[in-house]
Design an enzyme around this catalytic site. Structure first.
Site, PDB file in Angstrom:
ATOM      1  N   GLU A 104       0.687  -1.131   0.266  1.00 31.62           N
ATOM      2  CA  GLU A 104       0.092   0.015  -0.123  1.00 31.62           C
ATOM      3  C   GLU A 104       0.933   1.397   0.117  1.00 31.62           C
ATOM      4  O   GLU A 104       1.723   1.363   0.688  1.00 31.62           O
ATOM      5  CB  GLU A 104      -0.909   0.166   0.995  1.00 31.62           C
ATOM      6  CG  GLU A 104      -2.002   1.061   1.191  1.00 31.62           C
ATOM      7  CD  GLU A 104      -2.864   1.014   2.596  1.00 31.62           C
ATOM      8  OE1 GLU A 104      -3.795   1.634   2.639  1.00 31.62           O
ATOM      9  OE2 GLU A 104      -2.642   0.056   3.304  1.00 31.62           O
TER      10      GLU A 104
ATOM     11  N   LYS B 203      -9.059   3.231  -2.701  1.00 31.13           N
ATOM     12  CA  LYS B 203      -9.558   2.559  -1.572  1.00 31.13           C
ATOM     13  C   LYS B 203     -10.992   2.764  -1.180  1.00 31.13           C
ATOM     14  O   LYS B 203     -11.370   4.036  -0.972  1.00 31.13           O
ATOM     15  CB  LYS B 203      -8.734   2.628  -0.435  1.00 31.13           C
ATOM     16  CG  LYS B 203      -8.571   1.791   0.741  1.00 31.13           C
ATOM     17  CD  LYS B 203      -7.625   1.912   1.822  1.00 31.13           C
ATOM     18  CE  LYS B 203      -7.410   1.006   2.763  1.00 31.13           C
ATOM     19  NZ  LYS B 203      -6.501   1.185   3.700  1.00 31.13           N
TER      20      LYS B 203
ATOM     21  N   CYS C 117      -5.722  -3.419   1.777  1.00 28.44           N
ATOM     22  CA  CYS C 117      -5.524  -3.388   3.505  1.00 28.44           C
ATOM     23  C   CYS C 117      -6.797  -3.824   4.164  1.00 28.44           C
ATOM     24  O   CYS C 117      -7.133  -4.852   4.174  1.00 28.44           O
ATOM     25  CB  CYS C 117      -4.714  -2.274   3.847  1.00 28.44           C
ATOM     26  SG  CYS C 117      -3.708  -2.318   5.566  1.00 28.44           S
TER      27      CYS C 117
ATOM     28  N   SER D 296      19.883   0.643  34.626  1.00 24.76           N
ATOM     29  CA  SER D 296      19.591   0.883  36.143  1.00 24.76           C
ATOM     30  C   SER D 296      19.542  -0.408  36.908  1.00 24.76           C
ATOM     31  O   SER D 296      19.417  -0.549  37.987  1.00 24.76           O
ATOM     32  CB  SER D 296      18.296   1.606  36.141  1.00 24.76           C
ATOM     33  OG  SER D 296      17.228   0.860  35.754  1.00 24.76           O
TER      34      SER D 296
END
Length: 409
Positions: free
Chosen positions: A45, A114, A175, A353
């Protein structure tokens, strides 16, 4: 009469607004597809401009540069004698659409916008695009002059149409349309379309690959057909990681698959399949389509060859999914590598840490180094070049992940 078709889909590591680099990777994927004997190539896409352009989609220059890349693609000898399906934004009647542009031999066959946009999770497509709201409607689109000069066309079909070759018929999904309960492939299958394509920019989430594979398999289990899925890969400049998983399915079975996590910029997946398998499968299941038929864009081209009787077809493959622990290790590691090589930095600063956050981050950085060393060992010249640039040593060759970690500081 030919009935076996060779089709290719791909995963590309495209960068937002890197028009020159994106063009190079698109051409490379087309070249590989042709070497594999494919007559049709599907890409991700918005592959021309990159998916993560954000508000740059509003700029007219983005649209202009996309058409400049399209012009280069149309003129390239590599795009001859293969149907190329590429993604880019297109403005039609002053409305911006997320589109597929399908072309063959310097002629644009169809621009398919789309119809169902993704506007959930990390997606905000309604911010930049409008959905095409006219199912099965096709109208004329006036091409820019630079494209007219190459194609000799003034207008081309624009809308929800399908492509009819001399031997089969193809229809597009984009998609999120695959994930929607009103997926276009349902009506397309009932109208006789035999090949479905899906160009995606589907980002990584834990266990999302399972959903993709199941959706693609179910899309062709119900009414038969061939399904091609293409996807973006890598970090295109945003905080998301796109994890590939290009695949090809027929009648509910996956027959070709790409990697979920890979450092390759270009990955092409192909398969040779028999259209008669689709027709036989449908003969027991499908009924006449009662709705308005799709407008077929007729194309004087065949995806099959007349003499294909000895051509072997791809058989079902098993998809081996990563465990959740592997996904947690691999996904963020691949994102870190893409971000590092694009940022121009020499490494990471990681204050330790002793807590779970810094410890987990250190493990992910090590996982990244494991992937890099493995890619270099497998002959990935792009990864090697990027590593040498990051560490400022053109002779460096990473072999031990622990050694590489010490170099990235």
């Amino acid at each position: 009469m030919g009935r076996k078709v060779t089709l290719a889909t791909c995963s590309l590591n495209q960068w937002a607004l890197d028009f020159e680099g994106n063009l190079t990777r698109i051409l490379k994927s087309i070249e590989i597809a042709k070497q594999k004997g494919a007559k049709y190539r599907l890409g991700p896409e918005l592959e021309i401009c990159g998916y993560g352009c954000a508000d740059h989609f509003y700029e007219s220059d983005t649209l202009l540069h996309c058409f400049q890349v399209l012009k280069s693609l149309l003129e390239s000898p590599l795009t001859q004698d293969i149907i190329c399906d590429v993604g880019m934004p297109v403005m039609h009647h002053n409305v911006r659409y997320n589109c597929r542009v399908i072309f063959l031999n310097k002629k644009i066959l169809l621009i398919r916008p789309k119809m169902l946009l993704a506007n959930y999770g990390n997606n905000r497509e309604f911010r930049w695009f409008s959905p095409w709201s006219r199912p099965r409607h096709v109208e004329e689109y006036f091409l820019p002059r630079m494209i007219q000069d190459v194609t000799g066309q003034t207008t081309v079909p624009f809308g929800d149409g399908v492509l009819s070759t001399k031997d089969t018929c193809l229809g597009s999904e984009i998609c999120a349309e695959l994930w929607n309960p009103r997926s276009p492939h349902v009506d397309m299958g009932l109208d006789g379309i035999e090949i479905f394509t899906n160009s995606s920019a589907s980002y990584h989430e834990l266990r999302k690959a399972d959903h993709r594979v199941n959706l693609v398999k179910s899309a062709t289990t119900k009414s038969g057909g061939i399904y091609l899925f293409a996807n973006q890969k890598g970090c295109d400049g945003d905080r998301l990681y796109y994890d590939g998983c290009a695949m090809i399915a027929i009648n509910g079975d996956i027959v070709a698959r790409g990697a979920q996590f890979s450092l390759k910029d270009v990955e092409v997946v192909s398969a040779t399949l028999d259209l008669e398998d689709v027709r036989s499968y449908r003969g027991e299941r499908c009924h006449p389509h009662m709705h308005k038929p799709y407008q077929r864009i007729k194309t004087d081209f065949s995806l099959s060859d007349c003499d294909d009787r000895c051509l072997p077809t791809h058989q079902p493959v098993e998809w081996i999914f990563h465990t959740p622990e592997e996904e947690i290790s691999l996904g963020p590691a691949c994102w870190l590598w893409d971000y590092l090589r694009r940022s121009g930095q020499a490494g990471f600063l990681l204050p330790l840490s002793g807590g779970v956050d810094s410890s987990s981050t250190a493990c992910i950085v090590y996982s990244m180094c494991v992937q890099i060393c493995r890619a270099v060992k497998d002959g990935n010249s792009q990864v090697l070049e990027d590593v040498q640039r990051v560490v400022s040593d053109s002779s460096y060759r990473p072999e031990d992940p622990r050694e590489l970690v010490s170099e990235l500081h």
